[in-house]
Design an enzyme around this catalytic site. Structure first.
Site, PDB file in Angstrom:
ATOM      1  N   ASP A  68       0.827  -1.204   0.000  1.00 37.54           N
ATOM      2  CA  ASP A  68       0.000   0.000   0.000  1.00 37.54           C
ATOM      3  C   ASP A  68       0.866   1.261   0.000  1.00 37.54           C
ATOM      4  O   ASP A  68       1.964   1.255   0.559  1.00 37.54           O
ATOM      5  CB  ASP A  68      -0.905  -0.036   1.250  1.00 37.54           C
ATOM      6  CG  ASP A  68      -2.094   0.878   1.108  1.00 37.54           C
ATOM      7  OD1 ASP A  68      -2.342   1.391   0.002  1.00 37.54           O
ATOM      8  OD2 ASP A  68      -2.787   1.103   2.115  1.00 37.54           O
ATOM      9  N   HIS A 115       2.624   3.238  -9.151  1.00 36.67           N
ATOM     10  CA  HIS A 115       2.366   1.819  -9.398  1.00 36.67           C
ATOM     11  C   HIS A 115       3.547   1.155 -10.116  1.00 36.67           C
ATOM     12  O   HIS A 115       3.861  -0.001  -9.849  1.00 36.67           O
ATOM     13  CB  HIS A 115       1.077   1.644 -10.210  1.00 36.67           C
ATOM     14  CG  HIS A 115      -0.126   2.145  -9.475  1.00 36.67           C
ATOM     15  ND1 HIS A 115      -0.395   1.789  -8.171  1.00 36.67           N
ATOM     16  CD2 HIS A 115      -1.117   3.006  -9.832  1.00 36.67           C
ATOM     17  CE1 HIS A 115      -1.506   2.376  -7.774  1.00 36.67           C
ATOM     18  NE2 HIS A 115      -1.960   3.133  -8.751  1.00 36.67           N
ATOM     19  N   ASN A 133     -10.610  -2.577  -5.867  1.00 33.78           N
ATOM     20  CA  ASN A 133      -9.775  -1.672  -6.668  1.00 33.78           C
ATOM     21  C   ASN A 133     -10.331  -1.430  -8.072  1.00 33.78           C
ATOM     22  O   ASN A 133     -10.013  -0.431  -8.708  1.00 33.78           O
ATOM     23  CB  ASN A 133      -8.336  -2.204  -6.784  1.00 33.78           C
ATOM     24  CG  ASN A 133      -7.538  -2.071  -5.514  1.00 33.78           C
ATOM     25  OD1 ASN A 133      -6.632  -2.842  -5.246  1.00 33.78           O
ATOM     26  ND2 ASN A 133      -7.859  -1.071  -4.699  1.00 33.78           N
ATOM     27  N   ARG A 155     -11.855   1.986  -8.928  1.00 30.33           N
ATOM     28  CA  ARG A 155     -11.049   3.205  -9.088  1.00 30.33           C
ATOM     29  C   ARG A 155     -11.267   3.844 -10.454  1.00 30.33           C
ATOM     30  O   ARG A 155     -11.870   3.234 -11.341  1.00 30.33           O
ATOM     31  CB  ARG A 155      -9.565   2.864  -8.914  1.00 30.33           C
ATOM     32  CG  ARG A 155      -9.220   2.564  -7.485  1.00 30.33           C
ATOM     33  CD  ARG A 155      -7.730   2.502  -7.302  1.00 30.33           C
ATOM     34  NE  ARG A 155      -7.429   2.229  -5.905  1.00 30.33           N
ATOM     35  CZ  ARG A 155      -6.216   2.273  -5.390  1.00 30.33           C
ATOM     36  NH1 ARG A 155      -5.193   2.575  -6.158  1.00 30.33           N
ATOM     37  NH2 ARG A 155      -6.026   2.035  -4.114  1.00 30.33           N
ATOM     38  N   ILE A 200      -6.884  -4.996   7.372  1.00 31.29           N
ATOM     39  CA  ILE A 200      -6.629  -6.221   6.614  1.00 31.29           C
ATOM     40  C   ILE A 200      -7.245  -6.127   5.216  1.00 31.29           C
ATOM     41  O   ILE A 200      -6.803  -6.806   4.290  1.00 31.29           O
ATOM     42  CB  ILE A 200      -7.212  -7.433   7.402  1.00 31.29           C
ATOM     43  CG1 ILE A 200      -6.431  -7.642   8.711  1.00 31.29           C
ATOM     44  CG2 ILE A 200      -7.232  -8.708   6.597  1.00 31.29           C
ATOM     45  CD1 ILE A 200      -4.929  -7.725   8.543  1.00 31.29           C
TER      46      ILE A 200
HETATM   47  C1  FPP Z   1      -1.771   0.195  -3.433  1.00 29.30           C
HETATM   48  O1  FPP Z   1      -1.336   1.530  -3.372  1.00 29.30           O
HETATM   49  C2  FPP Z   1      -1.441  -0.418  -4.738  1.00 29.30           C
HETATM   50  C3  FPP Z   1      -2.312  -0.909  -5.675  1.00 29.30           C
HETATM   51  C4  FPP Z   1      -3.779  -0.920  -5.496  1.00 29.30           C
HETATM   52  C5  FPP Z   1      -1.846  -1.462  -6.955  1.00 29.30           C
HETATM   53  C6  FPP Z   1      -0.603  -2.302  -6.792  1.00 29.30           C
HETATM   54  C7  FPP Z   1      -0.114  -2.753  -8.098  1.00 29.30           C
HETATM   55  C8  FPP Z   1       1.179  -3.038  -8.324  1.00 29.30           C
HETATM   56  C9  FPP Z   1       2.243  -2.935  -7.296  1.00 29.30           C
HETATM   57  C10 FPP Z   1       1.552  -3.536  -9.666  1.00 29.30           C
HETATM   58  C11 FPP Z   1       1.528  -5.027  -9.565  1.00 29.30           C
HETATM   59  C12 FPP Z   1       2.303  -5.669 -10.618  1.00 29.30           C
HETATM   60  C13 FPP Z   1       2.212  -6.987 -10.889  1.00 29.30           C
HETATM   61  C14 FPP Z   1       3.246  -7.653 -11.680  1.00 29.30           C
HETATM   62  C15 FPP Z   1       1.111  -7.838 -10.411  1.00 29.30           C
HETATM   63  P1  FPP Z   1      -2.427   2.680  -3.578  1.00 29.30           P
HETATM   64  O2  FPP Z   1      -2.692   2.853  -5.020  1.00 29.30           O
HETATM   65  O3  FPP Z   1      -3.631   2.344  -2.742  1.00 29.30           O
HETATM   66  O4  FPP Z   1      -1.685   3.959  -3.032  1.00 29.30           O
HETATM   67  P2  FPP Z   1      -2.204   4.953  -1.910  1.00 29.30           P
HETATM   68  O5  FPP Z   1      -2.454   4.096  -0.679  1.00 29.30           O
HETATM   69  O6  FPP Z   1      -1.063   5.896  -1.727  1.00 29.30           O
HETATM   70  O7  FPP Z   1      -3.432   5.606  -2.439  1.00 29.30           O
END
Ligand code: FPP
Length: 259
Positions: free
Chosen positions: A37, A55, A86, A89, A215
């Site tokens: 996160d 990301h 998600n 979004r 969680i």
């Molecule tokens: C959470 O941070 C992250 C996500 C919802 C997306 C995660 C995706 C990746 C790391 C790419 C995955 C790649 C592969 C190969 C599967 P957030 O967007 O909620 O950030 P924030 O908490 O700052 O709003």
């Protein structure tokens, strides 16, 4: 006065190495599950970049985590990449993440490092929510690494813990309907066998970055006895030191319970 970078780097390297030594003397968790996160906040607050860039940085971090797991001998890693929620979004962001994942699955499957390390990848989650392109990329990566289990990475995409339990229940009820089992046969082991991560041990440690203490519908059934660890660091800024600290805390808790 701020510490010069060279001195700071040397201090970190020394600290990392002593922490690693300490951790290697304790029980290494077999399975670590991570709620990654803070991607968007990292991009915006730390780097002053558009949130979406976070990301890509978050994806890049996965390569490092895989190296850390190999280094420590951790055999199972489950990563919460994209929840069912998600999908609600902004469509532009969802599209960006989906394309990033698609590309990453191909890169993973064709990476020399992955084959050298025999690191298998499997995806858990509702595949009916995937685009045909993403599904193809997932199946390609799974097929290419199907015989590898030195390290197994479970990528949770379109995943929800409650949905996972619901699909396990449906699967068991079908067996009852077919007369293969009776209602009295249903026990915890049977549910564990029908859940998406049935072929690996439950997570010893569940870790979440970015300071949120929740969680968020991750591995609800599987984490019944897991140790939980929360850190304020945003996912793209997560360092080996932070990973080692999480494991050290896990080891200290284990030691207390055993006493
Ligand atoms: C959470 O941070 C992250 C996500 C919802 C997306 C995660 C995706 C990746 C790391 C790419 C995955 C790649 C592969 C190969 C599967 P957030 O967007 O909620 O950030 P924030 O908490 O700052 O709003």
């Amino acid at each position: 006065m701020a510490m010069p970078n060279l001195v700071k780097d040397a201090a970190y390297t020394a600290y990392e190495s002593s922490l690693r030594k300490e951790v290697m003397n304790g029980a290494i968790p077999k399975h670590i599950a991570i709620i990654m996160d803070g991607n968007r906040r990292y991009a915006e607050e730390v780097l002053g970049e558009p949130t979406i860039k976070g990301h890509t940085m978050g994806r890049d971090k996965l390569k490092e985590v895989l190296e850390w797991c190999t280094d420590l001998g951790i055999s199972h890693l489950t990563l919460f990449a994209f929840s069912t929620e998600n999908f609600k979004r902004d469509p532009e962001e969802v599209e960006y993440i989906m394309e990033l994942m698609e590309k990453s699955f191909y890169e993973y499957a064709d990476s020399e490092e992955v084959h050298k390390r025999r690191a298998g990848i499997r995806v858990i989650g509702d595949r009916s929510l995937f685009s045909p392109e993403l599904l193809k990329a997932v199946e390609y990566a799974e097929e290419k690494t199907k015989d590898y289990n030195e390290v197994t990475v479970y990528m949770a995409v379109g995943y929800g813990g409650r949905q996972d339990i619901a699909q396990a229940v449906r699967c068991i009820v079908k067996k009852v309907q077919k007369g293969e089992i009776t209602v009295d046969d249903i026990d915890e082991d049977m549910i564990s066998s029908a859940i998406s991560t049935s072929d690996i041990p439950d997570p010893d440690l569940v870790l979440r970055t970015s300071g949120e203490i929740r969680i968020s519908n991750f591995l609800l059934w599987q984490m019944a006895y897991s140790e939980l660890y929360f850190t304020d660091v945003y996912w793209p800024g997560f360092r080996y030191i932070d990973f080692l600290r999480a494991i050290r805390t896990y080891q200290q808790r284990k030691r207390r319970y055993g006493a």
